[in-house]
Scaffold this motif. Structure first.
Motif, mmCIF file in Angstrom:
data_model
loop_
_atom_site.group_PDB
_atom_site.id
_atom_site.type_symbol
_atom_site.label_atom_id
_atom_site.label_comp_id
_atom_site.label_asym_id
_atom_site.label_seq_id
_atom_site.Cartn_x
_atom_site.Cartn_y
_atom_site.Cartn_z
ATOM 1 N N PRO A 121 1.322 46.412 51.844
ATOM 2 C CA PRO A 121 0.875 45.482 50.799
ATOM 3 C C PRO A 121 -0.601 45.653 50.470
ATOM 4 N N ALA A 122 -0.933 45.360 49.229
ATOM 5 C CA ALA A 122 -2.300 45.581 48.745
ATOM 6 C C ALA A 122 -3.319 44.718 49.473
ATOM 7 N N ASP A 123 -2.931 43.507 49.873
ATOM 8 C CA ASP A 123 -3.903 42.597 50.494
ATOM 9 C C ASP A 123 -3.938 42.699 52.015
ATOM 10 N N GLY A 124 -3.077 43.539 52.608
ATOM 11 C CA GLY A 124 -3.081 43.709 54.058
ATOM 12 C C GLY A 124 -2.393 42.607 54.826
ATOM 13 N N TYR A 125 -1.728 41.687 54.133
ATOM 14 C CA TYR A 125 -0.983 40.630 54.804
ATOM 15 C C TYR A 125 0.516 40.936 54.732
#
Length: 529
Positions: free
Chosen positions: A239-243
């Motif tokens: 995922p782009a946000d790292g979550y």
């Protein structure tokens, strides 16, 4: 069903209040020995079509007792209770029970309603604490609702109340009043689940959570003390946000297991949201051949689950795909190519069992009331030998249909395929107001479709009603319910879009915490069902 037409027979006004003690057990219902009283005439059959049902009383602050009456057309017998009048009216049909031991009691009834009332609800009052209510939803099919209270004074009054406009109607039948131990399919292992996939990001962006008194506490501790015993975490690949990736899931799993909760891992097989309308491949898998794609499903599933096992937080249940009505990993795994889809599902399921043979595999579809589609889908899966243990459905009342449609579908799926069923996602709004600039998904039109008011009590009643459906699945095959994202409050930076840190949250009015971050009544439902 009472509609806008006149009553089926002339109504004779009857006044006065009669309090009768119950003298027998409901047919087919086991009531614990300490419950000294139960409902008299629960199906309104003893009334023979008379004005006031035997064993019940009727009152009205506006002198309109005649708005409550018995007429033909019961759910399970010949008669039902109806509330209706040609002018605006207020009426309560009630019954007092005495000789009750202290403890938790539940009032349940099957209802129908044309809607439009100022208020229509079941009530438990005079029981030793505050009055408890459960709203009667707008529904043309018989639907069961319930309300629970603590009896401390030895007596309790069960009421059916309408504050209505001209022509508004409700029907009621098959009323029960039982000790909480008399719930259908009682099980200490009933899943009282919560999806907390956005919780870590919320906390990292400043989100806080408070108990009903306003004291700030750890969100997981609040959920656990409220009754949650299972937590769900989604997994995205990159995922782009790292979550919601492997590392974050490992972190959250440690906290979940420390609370004594079980863990459901929800594989989306995507870098972002996967649901019936979108099942995008992870970017790193875009150029894979089908055999490489199948191997990637196995390896990714095995890798995440084996890491969880290695740190002592083995998954108890796993979803191979999320809301995969039209398959996953498009276009290769669409449901138009069931040979491919079956191979992908089998790869994921095999990986789950390779890590831990006792971990349950769930296959999860949306539209929990869509029986024809679900039959077709699971017929395809079983005919190809896809291994799975549990059938999961999403059912949001405002999107996916009535409680009756959910009940019919779950009953049929459990019987047809011989597997337990679970509502893997549900939620409801506690307000129509927003707490950020992002328009909310749950709005006034969806509230009308859902049938419960957009209030804290309406939210609690809607959740309780979904639990009641699952508990009513025959042969104990109703495993439980997961509430979707109870901690997703409006926190800047924790919005919908993982690619856009400025995106807002369209879900905060369906959280189980209000706009002051305090726990709502819906949270306590988890401990009361």
């Amino acid at each position: 069903m009472r509609g806008s037409s006149p009553p089926l027979r002339s109504i004779v006004a009857v006044t006065g209040a009669v309090v009768l003690l119950a003298a027998g057990l409901l047919a087919g219902t086991t009531v614990p020995a300490h419950a000294a009283a139960t409902i008299t005439n629960p199906g309104f059959e003893s009334s023979g079509g008379t004005q006031t049902p035997a064993g019940w009383s009727e009152s009205s602050s506006t002198g309109q007792q005649s708005a409550g009456f018995i007429e033909a057309g019961g759910r399970s017998g010949s008669y039902r209770l109806s509330h209706w009048a040609s002018s605006a009216y207020q009426v309560e049909t009630y019954q007092q029970l005495t000789g009750l031991a202290a403890g938790s009691y539940t009032l349940r009834a099957w209802v129908r309603s044309g809607g439009g009332q100022v208020a229509a609800y079941l009530a438990l009052r005079g029981c030793g604490g505050a009055e408890q209510r459960a709203s009667i939803p707008t529904t043309s099919t018989w639907t069961q609702v319930s309300v629970t209270t603590q009896v401390t004074a030895g007596v309790c009054t069960a009421g059916i109340v309408s504050n209505a406009q001209a022509g508004n109607w409700i029907n009621v039948d098959d009323v029960e009043f039982v000790s909480s131990g008399g719930n259908p399919n009682p099980s200490p292992n009933l899943i009282r689940g919560v999806d907390i996939s956005t919780l870590k990001k919320s906390e990292d962006r400043g989100g806080v959570y408070r108990d009903g008194a306003g004291n700030q506490r750890d969100a997981l501790q609040l959920l656990r003390s409220g009754g949650a015993n299972y937590a769900r975490l989604k997994v995205w690949v990159n995922p782009a946000d790292g979550y919601n990736n492997r590392a974050r899931v490992l972190q959250m799993a440690t906290r979940i297991k420390a609370q004594g909760m079980r863990l459901l891992v929800d594989f989306h097989y995507s870098d972002t949201w996967a649901d019936p309308g979108k099942q995008y491949k992870p970017a790193a898998w875009n150029s894979y051949s089908f055999s490489q794609l199948r191997d990637a499903v196995y390896n990714h599933t095995y890798d995440v689950l084996n890491a969880l096992k290695a740190q002592g937080t083995t998954a108890d249940m796993v979803q191979v795909g999320n809301e995969i009505n039209d398959g996953m990993l498009w276009p290769d795994g669409r449901s138009s190519n069931w040979a491919n889809l079956a191979a992908l599902l089998t790869a994921g399921s095999t990986a789950v069992k390779a890590v831990n043979s006792s971990t349950l595999v769930m296959l999860h579809l949306a539209e929990g009331g869509n029986n024809s589609q679900h039959r077709w889908w699971f017929d395809q899966a079983t005919s190809r030998g896809v291994p799975f243990d549990v059938i999961g459905v999403s059912h949001y009342l405002y999107w996916h249909g009535s409680l009756a449609s959910l009940q019919n579908n779950l009953n049929d799926l459990a019987s047809r395929y011989g597997r337990p069923v679970v509502v893997a996602e549900t939620a409801y709004g506690f307000t129509l107001n927003a707490d950020d600039a992002e328009p909310n998904i749950f709005n006034s039109s969806l509230q009308q479709a859902g049938g419960y008011p957009a209030t804290p009590q309406g939210q609690a009643d809607a959740l309780r009603a979904v639990f009641n459906v699952v508990r009513s699945v025959p042969n104990g095959r109703g495993l439980g319910v997961f509430y979707w994202e109870p901690t997703w409050t409006a926190v800047p930076g924790n919005g919908w879009d993982p690619d856009n840190p400025s995106s807002g949250n369209g879900w905060e009015n369906q959280a189980l915490f209000d706009y002051s971050d305090r726990a709502l009544p819906g949270l306590s439902v988890l401990g009361a069902v």
